[in-house]
Structures are given as C-alpha cells and as structure tokens.
Motif scaffolding. Sequence first.
Motif, PDB file in Angstrom:
ATOM      1  N   MET A 161      76.138  59.770  66.102  1.00  0.00           N
ATOM      2  CA  MET A 161      75.554  58.949  67.190  1.00  0.00           C
ATOM      3  C   MET A 161      74.085  59.509  67.790  1.00  0.00           C
ATOM      4  O   MET A 161      73.400  58.946  68.720  1.00  0.00           O
ATOM      5  N   GLN A 163      70.847  60.110  66.604  1.00  0.00           N
ATOM      6  CA  GLN A 163      69.834  59.211  66.153  1.00  0.00           C
ATOM      7  C   GLN A 163      69.739  58.231  67.409  1.00  0.00           C
ATOM      8  O   GLN A 163      68.752  57.835  67.998  1.00  0.00           O
ATOM      9  N   ALA A 164      70.852  57.552  67.815  1.00  0.00           N
ATOM     10  CA  ALA A 164      70.857  56.518  68.700  1.00  0.00           C
ATOM     11  C   ALA A 164      70.722  56.932  69.841  1.00  0.00           C
ATOM     12  O   ALA A 164      70.208  56.289  71.008  1.00  0.00           O
ATOM     13  N   VAL A 167      67.094  57.723  70.991  1.00  0.00           N
ATOM     14  CA  VAL A 167      66.437  56.496  71.179  1.00  0.00           C
ATOM     15  C   VAL A 167      66.620  55.848  72.427  1.00  0.00           C
ATOM     16  O   VAL A 167      65.858  55.765  73.330  1.00  0.00           O
ATOM     17  N   LEU A 168      68.177  56.017  72.774  1.00  0.00           N
ATOM     18  CA  LEU A 168      68.642  55.343  74.205  1.00  0.00           C
ATOM     19  C   LEU A 168      68.387  56.368  75.123  1.00  0.00           C
ATOM     20  O   LEU A 168      67.693  55.881  76.416  1.00  0.00           O
ATOM     21  N   LEU A 252      64.427  48.737  71.067  1.00  0.00           N
ATOM     22  CA  LEU A 252      65.354  49.939  70.944  1.00  0.00           C
ATOM     23  C   LEU A 252      65.606  49.717  69.491  1.00  0.00           C
ATOM     24  O   LEU A 252      65.688  51.043  68.649  1.00  0.00           O
ATOM     25  N   MET A 253      66.135  48.926  68.966  1.00  0.00           N
ATOM     26  CA  MET A 253      66.370  48.618  67.755  1.00  0.00           C
ATOM     27  C   MET A 253      65.173  48.968  66.767  1.00  0.00           C
ATOM     28  O   MET A 253      65.396  49.737  65.386  1.00  0.00           O
ATOM     29  N   SER A 255      62.981  51.088  67.472  1.00  0.00           N
ATOM     30  CA  SER A 255      63.008  52.838  67.512  1.00  0.00           C
ATOM     31  C   SER A 255      63.750  53.345  66.695  1.00  0.00           C
ATOM     32  O   SER A 255      63.740  54.459  66.099  1.00  0.00           O
ATOM     33  N   TYR A 256      65.123  52.652  66.554  1.00  0.00           N
ATOM     34  CA  TYR A 256      66.292  53.287  65.926  1.00  0.00           C
ATOM     35  C   TYR A 256      65.985  53.377  64.524  1.00  0.00           C
ATOM     36  O   TYR A 256      66.297  54.102  63.595  1.00  0.00           O
ATOM     37  N   GLU A 257      65.268  52.220  63.894  1.00  0.00           N
ATOM     38  CA  GLU A 257      65.183  52.101  62.739  1.00  0.00           C
ATOM     39  C   GLU A 257      63.891  53.010  62.263  1.00  0.00           C
ATOM     40  O   GLU A 257      64.006  53.703  61.087  1.00  0.00           O
ATOM     41  N   ASN A 260      65.344  56.845  61.984  1.00  0.00           N
ATOM     42  CA  ASN A 260      66.177  56.951  60.517  1.00  0.00           C
ATOM     43  C   ASN A 260      65.344  57.059  59.465  1.00  0.00           C
ATOM     44  O   ASN A 260      65.629  57.534  58.409  1.00  0.00           O
TER      45      ASN A 260
END
Length: 263
Positions: A161, A163-164, A167-168, A252-253, A255-257, A260
């Motif tokens: 978690m 990486q998430a 971002v968060l 957010l998603m 940034s998450y992509e 990775n």
Amino acid sequence: MSELTIIGGGNLGKSIISGIATSTLFSPTAITVVDKSQKNLDIVSKELGVLTSKDGAAAIKGAKWVILCVQPGQLSKVLEELKDSLTSDQVLISTITGTSIAEINEVFPDNRVVRVMPNTAASKKESMTCICANEDVQSELEMVQKMFGTIGDTLVIEERMMQAATVLGASGTAFFLRFIRAMIQGGIQMGFHPHEAQTIAVQTAIGASALVKDGTHPEREIDKVTTPRGCTIEGLNEMEHRGLSSAVIKGLMASYEKINTIK
C-alpha cells in the motif's frame, strides 16, 4: 559516536532532524547529519546542535539507526558509498519514494529495513507518515514510530500500500492546497482582500480537519452545517453537479496509475 545518522539534510531531512533532535529520543549530539552541502550542514548544526559530516561511510560507524533521506536518483550512489561500512546490526530507514524493501536488501541482505513515507508538513510537525517493514523487523517498528511521531502522526501499513500512501498522504498535500487556493479565490470574488480570504479559508480547513480527526465521518459533520433550503446545501449540490467528488477521485487514481509506472 552517534546513535542515529541521517543521510540527507535537504528540506525533508531538516524537518525529520528538527523533530527528533528536539524530542527526548536522542540528544542532539547523538545525531549525525550527512550532506554534500556545507550550507545545509551549517544550518542544522547551528539551529539544532547536531553533529555533521560530508562522509557517510564514516558517519554511520556505531550508529544503530541510519535514515536514508535523499532523492531517488541519488540512492544508488549513496548505497554504494555505505556498502563497505554498514554492519548487519544497523537498521536502515528509507524515505525513498518508489524503492522497495527488497531492492535495498539486494544491496544490504543482512540488514533490517523499514520504509517510511512522510510528507512536507513535517516542517510544521504535522506530517502523516506511513511506515512498513517485513515481519522479521517488527521489533524495530515501535522505535521508528516514535521517531516519526516527533513530526506528526504515523500509521503502520502493508508495503503493497506504500504507493497508494504516497498519493493519498504526500501528493494529497498538493491536492488539499489546491482546494484551499480555490476557496481563497472564491473569497476574493465575494469581496474579501486576499489576506483576509486566506486567513478565513485556512482556519476553516484546519477546523474541518479537527472535526473528523478522531474518526467522525465527514458526512456527520456536513449534516450539522447544512439546513433545509440553505446556502450550504445549495453550494454543495452545485459543486457535486460540477463533479467535485468525481474529479478528486479521478485525480487520485491518475496519480496512482502514474506512480506505478515511475522508476
């Protein structure tokens, strides 16, 4: 001889040093900060009373805890410098974004490694720091939590978690600041001077965070400020019609992509 060596005296490094050096965990003279910049070293030495060095290999000798706080692009060089000096009883604490425990253990297979992800609010001792480690390093986690608890709140999570969490909890700082900026701009449009709008928006953000800090769901607090046919629900509904929640989640998603794919 120091008990704690921090490799990297830049902005994040200074914040971590400030928190730890002003706590009761270590005396300032038990901390050595390593940096190539004499200016950075002079600042932490003068302001915090810690020891300083430009020689990482020499500075880690005898230190149980070694915090790696450099840019990702500098990591391989730093690890190479430390390779012949680090002993198996020393604990490595990495703040390096995107570098796994396994990757550090490839260079130092006999060392215990803890990953941490603070954010820039560490400079105000309001960081959200996520921490992870392998099962065989759990006994060191309590001390690492205490160290990073000097600059804000901590949370132990699974490494998958991280990486998430970046971002968060780290990129998220920028996302909240952009929302605050929008609030300030709206305040100016309503007639406030910029400094007045910023004062109101910032303290309102602090207050809103305090209302939910202990676990209260945001919607419960939203209900307390929305009245039937009132101005608050009118504004909330307009923001949602314009895609506020959807835009935040999509941001957010995205940034998450992206994170990775970065290496």
